[in-house]
Design a protein around this motif. Structure first.
Motif, PDB file in Angstrom:
ATOM      1  N   ILE A 281       9.152  -3.308  -0.674  1.00 55.74           N
ATOM      2  CA  ILE A 281       7.962  -3.231   0.191  1.00 55.74           C
ATOM      3  C   ILE A 281       6.891  -2.931  -0.892  1.00 55.74           C
ATOM      4  O   ILE A 281       5.666  -3.643  -0.926  1.00 55.74           O
ATOM      5  CB  ILE A 281       8.019  -1.946   0.880  1.00 55.74           C
ATOM      6  CG1 ILE A 281       9.031  -2.197   1.930  1.00 55.74           C
ATOM      7  CG2 ILE A 281       6.707  -1.899   1.792  1.00 55.74           C
ATOM      8  CD1 ILE A 281       9.348  -1.004   2.999  1.00 55.74           C
ATOM      9  N   THR A 282       6.975  -2.179  -1.922  1.00 58.71           N
ATOM     10  CA  THR A 282       5.708  -1.758  -2.659  1.00 58.71           C
ATOM     11  C   THR A 282       5.413  -3.394  -3.768  1.00 58.71           C
ATOM     12  O   THR A 282       4.179  -3.397  -3.801  1.00 58.71           O
ATOM     13  CB  THR A 282       6.166  -1.079  -3.890  1.00 58.71           C
ATOM     14  OG1 THR A 282       6.585   0.222  -3.059  1.00 58.71           O
ATOM     15  CG2 THR A 282       4.894  -0.348  -4.803  1.00 58.71           C
ATOM     16  N   ARG A 283       6.578  -3.694  -4.085  1.00 59.24           N
ATOM     17  CA  ARG A 283       6.206  -5.088  -4.948  1.00 59.24           C
ATOM     18  C   ARG A 283       5.530  -5.916  -4.032  1.00 59.24           C
ATOM     19  O   ARG A 283       4.367  -6.869  -4.732  1.00 59.24           O
ATOM     20  CB  ARG A 283       7.536  -5.566  -5.319  1.00 59.24           C
ATOM     21  CG  ARG A 283       8.234  -4.688  -6.249  1.00 59.24           C
ATOM     22  CD  ARG A 283       9.102  -5.323  -7.301  1.00 59.24           C
ATOM     23  NE  ARG A 283      10.146  -6.296  -6.546  1.00 59.24           N
ATOM     24  CZ  ARG A 283      11.228  -6.196  -6.313  1.00 59.24           C
ATOM     25  NH1 ARG A 283      11.818  -5.142  -6.166  1.00 59.24           N
ATOM     26  NH2 ARG A 283      11.936  -7.069  -5.720  1.00 59.24           N
ATOM     27  N   PHE A 284       5.982  -6.291  -2.756  1.00 59.55           N
ATOM     28  CA  PHE A 284       5.305  -7.248  -1.899  1.00 59.55           C
ATOM     29  C   PHE A 284       3.986  -6.910  -1.761  1.00 59.55           C
ATOM     30  O   PHE A 284       3.012  -7.896  -1.669  1.00 59.55           O
ATOM     31  CB  PHE A 284       6.284  -7.378  -0.582  1.00 59.55           C
ATOM     32  CG  PHE A 284       5.706  -8.511   0.313  1.00 59.55           C
ATOM     33  CD1 PHE A 284       6.316  -9.747   0.274  1.00 59.55           C
ATOM     34  CD2 PHE A 284       4.320  -8.446   1.206  1.00 59.55           C
ATOM     35  CE1 PHE A 284       5.666 -10.745   1.055  1.00 59.55           C
ATOM     36  CE2 PHE A 284       3.951  -9.305   1.900  1.00 59.55           C
ATOM     37  CZ  PHE A 284       4.595 -10.637   2.029  1.00 59.55           C
ATOM     38  N   VAL A 290      -1.951  -7.045  -0.028  1.00 54.39           N
ATOM     39  CA  VAL A 290      -2.000  -6.474   1.656  1.00 54.39           C
ATOM     40  C   VAL A 290      -2.891  -5.403   1.652  1.00 54.39           C
ATOM     41  O   VAL A 290      -3.154  -4.333   0.702  1.00 54.39           O
ATOM     42  CB  VAL A 290      -0.441  -5.992   1.914  1.00 54.39           C
ATOM     43  CG1 VAL A 290      -0.356  -5.207   3.424  1.00 54.39           C
ATOM     44  CG2 VAL A 290       0.649  -7.060   1.792  1.00 54.39           C
ATOM     45  N   LYS A 291      -3.870  -5.423   2.842  1.00 53.58           N
ATOM     46  CA  LYS A 291      -4.773  -4.362   3.013  1.00 53.58           C
ATOM     47  C   LYS A 291      -4.559  -3.738   4.407  1.00 53.58           C
ATOM     48  O   LYS A 291      -4.951  -2.333   4.264  1.00 53.58           O
ATOM     49  CB  LYS A 291      -5.988  -4.893   3.122  1.00 53.58           C
ATOM     50  CG  LYS A 291      -6.519  -5.904   1.650  1.00 53.58           C
ATOM     51  CD  LYS A 291      -6.867  -4.750   0.830  1.00 53.58           C
ATOM     52  CE  LYS A 291      -7.108  -5.652  -0.513  1.00 53.58           C
ATOM     53  NZ  LYS A 291      -7.018  -5.012  -1.645  1.00 53.58           N
ATOM     54  N   LEU A 335       1.467   5.118  -2.084  1.00 54.32           N
ATOM     55  CA  LEU A 335       0.933   4.051  -2.990  1.00 54.32           C
ATOM     56  C   LEU A 335      -0.256   4.246  -3.564  1.00 54.32           C
ATOM     57  O   LEU A 335      -0.927   3.371  -4.161  1.00 54.32           O
ATOM     58  CB  LEU A 335       0.963   2.750  -1.861  1.00 54.32           C
ATOM     59  CG  LEU A 335       2.411   2.482  -1.264  1.00 54.32           C
ATOM     60  CD1 LEU A 335       2.083   1.176  -0.489  1.00 54.32           C
ATOM     61  CD2 LEU A 335       3.166   2.144  -2.402  1.00 54.32           C
ATOM     62  N   ALA A 336      -1.098   5.390  -2.994  1.00 51.61           N
ATOM     63  CA  ALA A 336      -2.603   5.552  -3.739  1.00 51.61           C
ATOM     64  C   ALA A 336      -2.248   5.932  -5.138  1.00 51.61           C
ATOM     65  O   ALA A 336      -3.154   5.940  -6.002  1.00 51.61           O
ATOM     66  CB  ALA A 336      -3.085   6.712  -3.008  1.00 51.61           C
ATOM     67  N   ASN A 337      -0.804   6.461  -5.375  1.00 51.77           N
ATOM     68  CA  ASN A 337      -0.737   6.663  -6.931  1.00 51.77           C
ATOM     69  C   ASN A 337      -0.676   5.543  -7.598  1.00 51.77           C
ATOM     70  O   ASN A 337      -0.730   5.595  -9.044  1.00 51.77           O
ATOM     71  CB  ASN A 337       0.772   7.649  -6.714  1.00 51.77           C
ATOM     72  CG  ASN A 337       0.823   8.887  -6.291  1.00 51.77           C
ATOM     73  OD1 ASN A 337      -0.152   9.518  -6.235  1.00 51.77           O
ATOM     74  ND2 ASN A 337       1.729   9.056  -5.525  1.00 51.77           N
ATOM     75  N   ARG A 338      -0.352   4.298  -7.095  1.00 50.11           N
ATOM     76  CA  ARG A 338      -0.648   3.118  -7.933  1.00 50.11           C
ATOM     77  C   ARG A 338      -1.873   2.377  -7.650  1.00 50.11           C
ATOM     78  O   ARG A 338      -1.955   1.108  -7.656  1.00 50.11           O
ATOM     79  CB  ARG A 338       0.549   2.162  -7.290  1.00 50.11           C
ATOM     80  CG  ARG A 338       2.021   2.720  -7.717  1.00 50.11           C
ATOM     81  CD  ARG A 338       2.967   1.709  -7.522  1.00 50.11           C
ATOM     82  NE  ARG A 338       4.400   2.314  -7.579  1.00 50.11           N
ATOM     83  CZ  ARG A 338       5.456   1.315  -7.488  1.00 50.11           C
ATOM     84  NH1 ARG A 338       5.314   0.241  -7.548  1.00 50.11           N
ATOM     85  NH2 ARG A 338       6.761   1.929  -7.548  1.00 50.11           N
ATOM     86  N   ASN A 339      -2.922   3.104  -7.082  1.00 51.09           N
ATOM     87  CA  ASN A 339      -4.350   2.515  -6.917  1.00 51.09           C
ATOM     88  C   ASN A 339      -4.229   1.416  -5.658  1.00 51.09           C
ATOM     89  O   ASN A 339      -5.047   0.734  -5.752  1.00 51.09           O
ATOM     90  CB  ASN A 339      -4.965   1.746  -8.004  1.00 51.09           C
ATOM     91  CG  ASN A 339      -5.247   2.984  -9.090  1.00 51.09           C
ATOM     92  OD1 ASN A 339      -5.601   4.133  -8.717  1.00 51.09           O
ATOM     93  ND2 ASN A 339      -4.933   2.873 -10.250  1.00 51.09           N
ATOM     94  N   ILE A 340      -3.172   1.672  -4.743  1.00 52.45           N
ATOM     95  CA  ILE A 340      -3.102   0.548  -3.577  1.00 52.45           C
ATOM     96  C   ILE A 340      -3.202   1.672  -2.475  1.00 52.45           C
ATOM     97  O   ILE A 340      -2.800   2.494  -2.014  1.00 52.45           O
ATOM     98  CB  ILE A 340      -1.684   0.197  -3.490  1.00 52.45           C
ATOM     99  CG1 ILE A 340      -1.103  -0.539  -4.642  1.00 52.45           C
ATOM    100  CG2 ILE A 340      -1.514  -0.656  -2.134  1.00 52.45           C
ATOM    101  CD1 ILE A 340       0.411  -0.954  -4.373  1.00 52.45           C
ATOM    102  N   TYR A 341      -4.700   1.121  -1.774  1.00 49.60           N
ATOM    103  CA  TYR A 341      -5.060   1.814  -0.457  1.00 49.60           C
ATOM    104  C   TYR A 341      -4.973   1.182   0.827  1.00 49.60           C
ATOM    105  O   TYR A 341      -5.630  -0.049   0.679  1.00 49.60           O
ATOM    106  CB  TYR A 341      -6.577   2.422  -0.715  1.00 49.60           C
ATOM    107  CG  TYR A 341      -6.562   3.135  -2.088  1.00 49.60           C
ATOM    108  CD1 TYR A 341      -6.499   4.722  -1.949  1.00 49.60           C
ATOM    109  CD2 TYR A 341      -7.058   2.844  -3.223  1.00 49.60           C
ATOM    110  CE1 TYR A 341      -6.397   5.316  -3.028  1.00 49.60           C
ATOM    111  CE2 TYR A 341      -6.907   3.615  -4.409  1.00 49.60           C
ATOM    112  CZ  TYR A 341      -6.799   4.825  -4.265  1.00 49.60           C
ATOM    113  OH  TYR A 341      -6.737   5.688  -5.490  1.00 49.60           O
ATOM    114  N   LEU A 342      -4.347   1.555   1.773  1.00 50.73           N
ATOM    115  CA  LEU A 342      -4.056   0.525   2.913  1.00 50.73           C
ATOM    116  C   LEU A 342      -4.462   1.572   4.349  1.00 50.73           C
ATOM    117  O   LEU A 342      -4.568   2.583   4.306  1.00 50.73           O
ATOM    118  CB  LEU A 342      -2.603   0.616   2.891  1.00 50.73           C
ATOM    119  CG  LEU A 342      -1.884  -0.229   1.843  1.00 50.73           C
ATOM    120  CD1 LEU A 342      -0.189   0.061   2.040  1.00 50.73           C
ATOM    121  CD2 LEU A 342      -2.079  -1.639   1.704  1.00 50.73           C
TER     122      LEU A 342
END
Length: 1009
Positions: A281-284, A290-291, A335-342
């Motif tokens: 999921i993270t990789r996708f 994805v936002k 996922l914020a730990n990977r700078n991904i904010y959803l």
């Protein structure tokens, strides 16, 4: 082979003419084995694993699992030919002539989709077989092939895919590789498949509820990835939105209409502390930009359980949804730990169509884009409450809301709102449980306590204020009433209870169930009940004073109780299940409702299983006029009993000469040399079955105080040696499924001498299982326990002696013999032999095709519990009739190898080898080559010769000890010791002296005086 057109009528003629058995016999030599014909498997080459059922159109190899149910399949796979070519071979075999005709011209027709369960399931979701194809990557060939990820088949008990008409779903990862999981039990990687049963009612859980889907046992969370997601991922396309829905078909249906979706194999798969976030999921999300992510629930997401009982918390099912959504939300936050904010949303269906696939095949068929437009509209207009709704769904924005607010979606924090939402369902119940307390709807449809607080139970002393204020200030608190508090707890079943070790426990007794509880839980029960029924000022008062009002000393004011437990009697006992109580006696097994009993049952004694009584799995008759006036027991296993795995385990471990009765692949041949062989197997089975009944019986009978000793029957190459792994421990594990068994590792050093070895014993322990006791175990260290007297010493408490039925029974397993040949030893032991059918090289998994206990379905569990109950009844029958060892009810296996093992071990390897050499006796063949037998020999000369050869043995073998060991040597080879002198009135061999010299005579069957 020529491609000849064969009409439908001719095909049916060929198939009907070619019965499976005669066809296969023309190609493979077969011989009869029981109800089957066996031979060499044409696929794997195993000599005896291929079986053809007599009278049934079925064939199967038990080695490679290949099989089928028609001759066409046999020819197609053996000869690697097409169906048409197989029909031609079959026609030749059956002497049917096929006229060579061209294929008649047919009008072009649309391809017809086969009518099977898989295709019907896809059709219901608006899918076709072409919609669920995928490209699977084959690492071994470094290429891809197109596969059906939904296909017909079924899954056998060994988790292998077989022919069938259920629906199997293959899981591929983002790169198209087959998803696998590590099978911790079998220590190997397995492919991850899910199965949708066509007939869920044939696959029940332990509460007899139908199971629709089966996920591999022990597998981690996996996400179903439709091929359209893999295309997006492989081609580096971007997608703003990503959906997660429960079920593979829903995910495929959403993808089909432009909503990229992962499929979850079930909400319950998300609940649990050990569920890690799938990396796919993270990789996708990272690659595809994805936002927004959406958790899509079916339209029943607000419903309460269909299987409600008055004592089951009505919030249980909604809480499952809450925890699944919470887990999802927390995942996305990480996922914020990977700078991904959803932005995270929850979509709850609200139409009559249950799932999103039903919605797209129903009111939105052909208008699926309306779903997207409504979603766009609701996201743009969502209010500060983070909630919006349309005619198709409710939308919740849950990115940043607290867990309390998330719970409020289901009204989990408000009893009135929750009950009002489900009012129509709850009104029909006598009472229902919300949180800690029980409630009901009264005649005026108000929510009231089902057990209201009476005046003499209200422990907050208060009076009504004279001034009219709001409801929260209505009462003036004037104190605390401890007498009323005692009444309050007594009337709600809370008491103190003195354990066998004189420690004190808090207990609760309601609805005939005895439960141990904790001080803090009793305190919380009272505070929560008051919180629900009294205003804020009283609850604040209680909260501020709880340290004094509800201290351990104050709660300890509750009354003592001596519960009226359902106790066992000499010829009667109970088994306790979640739905029924089994009352077992020698006459019958009766099913009792727990509401109909007068006593109480410990909650830890209740087996979490809905028991269904079955007809007998076995039948036993006794004949007293066979085999030289010794009783003969005839054991007949019924057709139903033959389906029971554990009964089969008892059977194969009781066949001490199994090599004669099974082929090299462990298939039963039924070849017996005489009638005594099956009789011996029956006797050994009854030895195990009555021992099971004895150990399960919670009563201590002074006339039957025994330790059950499970031993390997094989002698081993040396005294004290044995390979083990014969399945003895499984015997103890089976008992643990019924009674409370304390497992103890008897191999640890100085086990018998540890003064605190019994500190884990409590009144709830029924059996102590001493597993794998070592060589030269001191059996006399447990004499008193076997006799019903046990001293328990605990480090913080001291010594306590318990007696009678409080003392657990003893089960030992050992690879050796338990030393001791005196009456004191024999009177306290029952030996049960185990064959070496199972070993380190051949485990039960290989024989049954699955793990016992771990991989059983509901029917196998029910067979097991019925078998164990019937074993207890069998023991009662034998006990009542005074059959068995010393009229105990336990059958003696009469297994000479166990006695031989004891004699050989007591002699010792060095002396045994010396005596075999001295008398020229071959241990393996019992061959006698010299004349040292059958004549007097000076005892001292033998002893001196022994010490001359082995001088170091003098300290281990005194002259008297030497005398006893020679007698054991005679018992081992069935020789007579000093036959002329005979034995004294105590059964001991007499001395043979002449002119002051002592002689020894060892005689065989050829001895003459």
């Amino acid at each position: 082979m020529e491609n000849i057109y064969i009409s439908k009528e001719k095909s049916e003629e060929i198939i009907n003419a070619c019965k499976l058995l005669p066809v296969i016999e023309k190609f493979i030599p077969l011989k009869k084995s029981g109800t089957n014909m066996v031979g060499e498997c044409p696929m794997c080459g195993n000599k005896k694993s291929f079986n053809v059922s007599i009278g049934k159109e079925m064939f199967k190899c038990f080695k490679c699992d290949w099989g089928g149910n028609n001759a066409a399949k046999f020819f197609m796979e053996v000869k690697k030919i097409s169906y048409n070519e197989a029909l031609q071979v079959m026609a030749e075999t059956a002497n049917i002539i096929i006229e060579k005709k061209g294929n008649p011209k047919l009008k072009k027709q649309k391809s017809i989709i086969a009518d099977n369960f898989k295709n019907r399931q896809l059709k219901m979701s608006g899918l076709e077989p072409k919609d669920v194809k995928a490209w699977e990557y084959l690492p071994e060939d470094n290429k891809q092939k197109e596969v059906d990820v939904f296909f017909s088949g079924t899954i056998g008990s060994n988790n292998k895919i077989l022919d069938g008409d259920d629906m199997i779903i293959k899981y591929l990862d983002l790169n198209g590789k087959l998803v696998t999981y590590y099978d911790d039990k079998n220590k190997k990687e397995n492919a991850f498949y899910r199965i949708r049963w066509q007939f869920p009612e044939s696959h029940l859980d332990r509460s007899y509820r139908p199971i629709k889907y089966k996920t591999p046992y022990g597998a981690n969370i996996q996400m179903y990835i439709p091929e359209k997601l893999r295309v997006i991922y492989r081609d580096n396309h971007t997608t703003r939105r990503l959906f997660f829905t429960e079920g593979e078909k829903k995910a495929e249906k959403m993808c089909k209409h432009g909503f990229p979706a992962f499929g979850m194999p079930g909400l319950h798969s998300l609940v649990g502390k050990d569920k890690s976030f799938p990396e796919s999921i993270t990789r996708f999300i990272e690659r595809c930009g994805v936002k927004e992510v959406f958790f899509v629930l079916d339209s029943d997401y607000m419903d309460i359980s269909n299987n409600l009982t008055p004592d089951k918390d009505i919030t249980q099912r909604p809480r499952t949804f809450f925890y699944a959504v919470k887990k999802f939300k927390d995942w996305m936050k990480t996922l914020a730990n990977r700078n991904i904010y959803l932005e995270v949303y929850l979509i709850g269906g609200k139409t009559e169509e249950k799932g999103v696939d039903d919605l797209f095949t129903g009111v939105l068929k052909g208008k699926e884009n309306n779903y997207k437009m409504e979603l766009d509209k609701q996201i743009n207009s969502i209010a500060q409450e983070n909630y919006s709704e349309c005619q198709y769904f409710n939308l919740y924005k849950i990115s940043t809301i607290t867990d309390i607010k998330l719970q409020n979606i289901w009204n989990l924090n408000n009893k009135v709102d929750f009950c009002t939402f489900h009012k129509e369902r709850l009104k029909s119940m006598e009472y229902f449980t919300f949180g800690f307390n029980r409630w009901k709807y009264d005649e005026d449809e108000n929510i009231v306590q089902s057990h209201p607080i009476n005046e003499d139970e209200d422990f907050v002393a208060k009076k009504i204020k004279k001034t009219e204020n709001d409801e929260s200030d209505k009462f003036e608190i004037i104190g605390f009433d401890y007498i009323n508090m005692q009444n309050f707890f007594r009337n709600r079943g809370y008491f103190r209870y003195e354990n066998v070790d004189e420690t004190i426990s808090f207990v609760n007794i309601t609805n005939h169930i005895f439960r141990k509880t904790r001080y803090d839980k009793i305190k919380d029960f009272a505070l929560n009940l008051y919180r629900d029924i009294y205003p804020k000022n009283i609850n604040n008062y209680l909260a501020s004073k709880q340290g004094s009002f509800f201290s351990l000393d104050q709660i300890s004011r509750v009354d003592y109780i001596i519960p009226d437990f359902l106790e066992a009697e000499r010829n009667h006992d109970y088994l306790f299940f979640s739905n029924k109580i089994l009352s077992i006696s020698s006459e019958n097994i009766n099913l009792i409702n727990i509401d109909d009993i007068e006593g109480v049952v410990k909650d830890i004694d209740i087996i979490n299983f809905e028991f269904k009584k079955l007809p007998p799995l076995f039948e036993v008759t006794r004949h007293d006029d066979v085999f030289q006036d010794k009783p003969f027991y005839q054991l007949n296993i019924t057709d139903l009993g033959k389906k029971c795995d554990f009964l089969k385990y008892i059977e194969v471990t009781s066949d001490l000469n199994w090599e004669k009765h099974y082929d090299e692949d462990r298939h039963f041949t039924g070849n017996f040399d005489n009638n005594e062989e099956p009789a011996k197997i029956n006797l050994t089975m009854l030895n195990k079955m009555t021992s099971i009944g004895y150990l399960m019986h919670r009563y201590r009978d002074k006339n039957c105080e025994k330790a059950i000793i499970a031993m390997d029957s094989s002698l081993g190459s040396r005294a004290g040696s044995a390979e083990g792994r014969t399945g003895k421990s499984m015997f103890g594990h089976a008992l643990a499924k019924i009674r409370h068994v304390l497992w103890m590792d008897a191999k640890k050093p100085n086990f018998e001498d540890d003064r605190f070895q019994w500190d884990q014993i409590s009144e709830d322990v029924n059996v102590v299982f001493l597993d794998d006791v070592k060589l030269n175990f001191k059996f006399d260290s447990i004499y008193n326990i076997v006799s019903g007297i046990m001293t328990i010493e605990k480090k913080s408490i001291g010594k306590k002696t318990i007696t009678g039925s409080q003392v657990p029974k003893i089960l030992l397993t050992t690879n050796h013999a338990i030393n001791g040949d005196t009456s004191s030893y024999k009177d306290r032991q029952i030996k049960i032999p185990f064959s070496d059918f199972f070993s380190e090289k051949y485990k039960p998994y290989e024989f049954f095709g699955h793990l016992l206990f771990e991989n059983w379905d509901i029917d196998q569990w029910n067979l097991f519990y019925n078998f164990m109950a019937q074993c207890m009844q069998l023991y009662f029958v034998f006990q009542k009739n005074e059959w068995g060892i010393n009229n105990s009810g336990i059958i003696d296996a009469q297994c000479r190898p166990l006695e031989m093992k004891l004699w050989k071990q007591s002699i010792g390897n060095t002396l045994f080898d010396f005596l075999c050499d001295f008398f020229q006796v071959d241990d393996e063949h019992y061959e006698i080559r010299t004349n040292n037998l059958n004549r007097p020999i000076i005892r001292k000369e033998i002893y001196d010769e022994y010490l001359r050869r082995y001088p170091s043995q003098e300290k281990y073998c005194s002259p008297n000890n030497f005398w006893e060991k020679i007698q054991s040597f005679c018992k081992y080879f069935e020789f007579k010791f000093n036959p002329i002198q005979g034995v004294d009135n105590k059964g001991y061999a007499r001395y043979h002296k002449s002119n002051g010299v002592e002689y020894i005579t060892i005689a065989n069957k050829y001895f003459t005086q």
